[in-house]
Design a protein around this motif. Structure first.
Motif, PDB file in Angstrom:
ATOM      1  N   VAL A  75      92.727  59.755  47.963  1.00  0.00           N
ATOM      2  CA  VAL A  75      92.239  60.959  48.634  1.00  0.00           C
ATOM      3  C   VAL A  75      92.718  60.953  50.094  1.00  0.00           C
ATOM      4  O   VAL A  75      92.510  59.974  50.815  1.00  0.00           O
ATOM      5  CB  VAL A  75      90.691  61.023  48.594  1.00  0.00           C
ATOM      6  N   VAL A  76      93.342  62.034  50.496  1.00  0.00           N
ATOM      7  CA  VAL A  76      93.772  62.173  51.891  1.00  0.00           C
ATOM      8  C   VAL A  76      92.535  62.377  52.759  1.00  0.00           C
ATOM      9  O   VAL A  76      91.655  63.178  52.415  1.00  0.00           O
ATOM     10  CB  VAL A  76      94.728  63.378  52.047  1.00  0.00           C
ATOM     11  N   ALA A  77      92.451  61.658  53.854  1.00  0.00           N
ATOM     12  CA  ALA A  77      91.344  61.861  54.801  1.00  0.00           C
ATOM     13  C   ALA A  77      91.859  62.678  55.978  1.00  0.00           C
ATOM     14  O   ALA A  77      92.844  62.297  56.617  1.00  0.00           O
ATOM     15  CB  ALA A  77      90.815  60.510  55.280  1.00  0.00           C
ATOM     16  N   ILE A  78      91.201  63.796  56.222  1.00  0.00           N
ATOM     17  CA  ILE A  78      91.522  64.614  57.393  1.00  0.00           C
ATOM     18  C   ILE A  78      90.341  64.485  58.336  1.00  0.00           C
ATOM     19  O   ILE A  78      89.228  64.909  58.004  1.00  0.00           O
ATOM     20  CB  ILE A  78      91.732  66.087  57.017  1.00  0.00           C
ATOM     21  N   VAL A  79      90.570  63.878  59.483  1.00  0.00           N
ATOM     22  CA  VAL A  79      89.481  63.597  60.406  1.00  0.00           C
ATOM     23  C   VAL A  79      89.635  64.454  61.661  1.00  0.00           C
ATOM     24  O   VAL A  79      90.729  64.547  62.221  1.00  0.00           O
ATOM     25  CB  VAL A  79      89.462  62.099  60.798  1.00  0.00           C
ATOM     26  N   ALA A  80      88.548  65.077  62.069  1.00  0.00           N
ATOM     27  CA  ALA A  80      88.545  65.878  63.295  1.00  0.00           C
ATOM     28  C   ALA A  80      87.427  65.354  64.186  1.00  0.00           C
ATOM     29  O   ALA A  80      86.255  65.704  64.011  1.00  0.00           O
ATOM     30  CB  ALA A  80      88.318  67.349  62.966  1.00  0.00           C
TER      31      ALA A  80
END
Ligand SMILES: Nc1ncnc2c1ncn2[C@@H]1O[C@H](COP(=O)(O)OP(=O)(O)OP(=O)(O)O)[C@@H](O)[C@H]1O
Ligand SMILES: [Mg+2]
Length: 173
Positions: A75-80
């Motif tokens: 799973v790609v993690a997109i962190v903001a």
């Protein structure tokens, strides 16, 4: 191929806006991804943490660890997250490995006029303390993988720059 894409930058720079657009683009391509947004994390995962340097760093490291776990399962993690301190960002880069740092850059003067949450006004009055960029430090990335300048680019233009980088590095097709 799984990876962590980490948006860092001041409040109002556009991390949430860009991360949610990127998330949509990955889902369109049937790439499994999860969005880890600072505000959501603060309310559901880090209620115990303050905005001190120590606690901000714990928060960034926790989410770094979670991202690595997500990546392990494809799973790609997109962190903001603002993630103001360079040292822990670098630690995450080392532990995560497939780590792409996106510096969402925008001058403070522009952010103060945007101020969608009214936070800069409060920070300047002193109603909010430890506000990054006003009364708390932000260590700008010295070697980010991607820089977007949201004062001169539209959200879609910044998104294209990010997608191009991911293609160039063969993270997506
Ligand atoms: N070119 C642009 N790129 C990104 N956001 C823009 C741009 N121009 C205007 N905006 C506006 O700036 C605001 C950015 O807010 P956003 O919540 O995405 O910031 P953030 O970095 O997530 O802040 P925070 O750290 O407080 O969560 C939005 O209201 C967005 O519509
Ligand atoms: Mg945000």
């Amino acid at each position: 191929m799984s990876f962590t894409l980490w948006f860092t930058g001041l409040s109002g720079a556009g991390k949430t806006s860009l991360s949610s657009r990127l998330y949509e683009e990955l889902l369109k391509r049937s790439i499994p991804a999860e969005l880890l947004d600072g505000d959501v994390i603060r309310n559901n995962f880090a209620q115990d943490l303050t905005f001190s340097k120590e606690h901000r760093n714990i928060n960034v490291k926790r989410i770094g660890f979670l991202s690595k776990l997500l990546n392990k399962h494809g799973v790609v993690a997109i962190v903001a997250m603002i993630s103001p301190y360079a040292e822990v960002r670098e630690q995450n880069r080392q532990t995560i490995g497939k780590y792409i740092e996106v510096f969402v850059d925008c001058p403070l003067e522009v952010l103060e006029t945007r101020d969608p949450k009214g936070l800069y006004a409060k920070a300047k009055k002193g109603t909010i303390k430890h506000f990054t960029g006003v009364s708390d430090p932000y260590e700008s990335p010295q070697h980010p993988d991607v820089v977007v300048n949201t004062d001169v680019q539209t959200i879609e233009e910044s998104l294209s720059v990010i997608l191009e980088h991911l293609k160039e590095k063969s993270f997506i097709e």
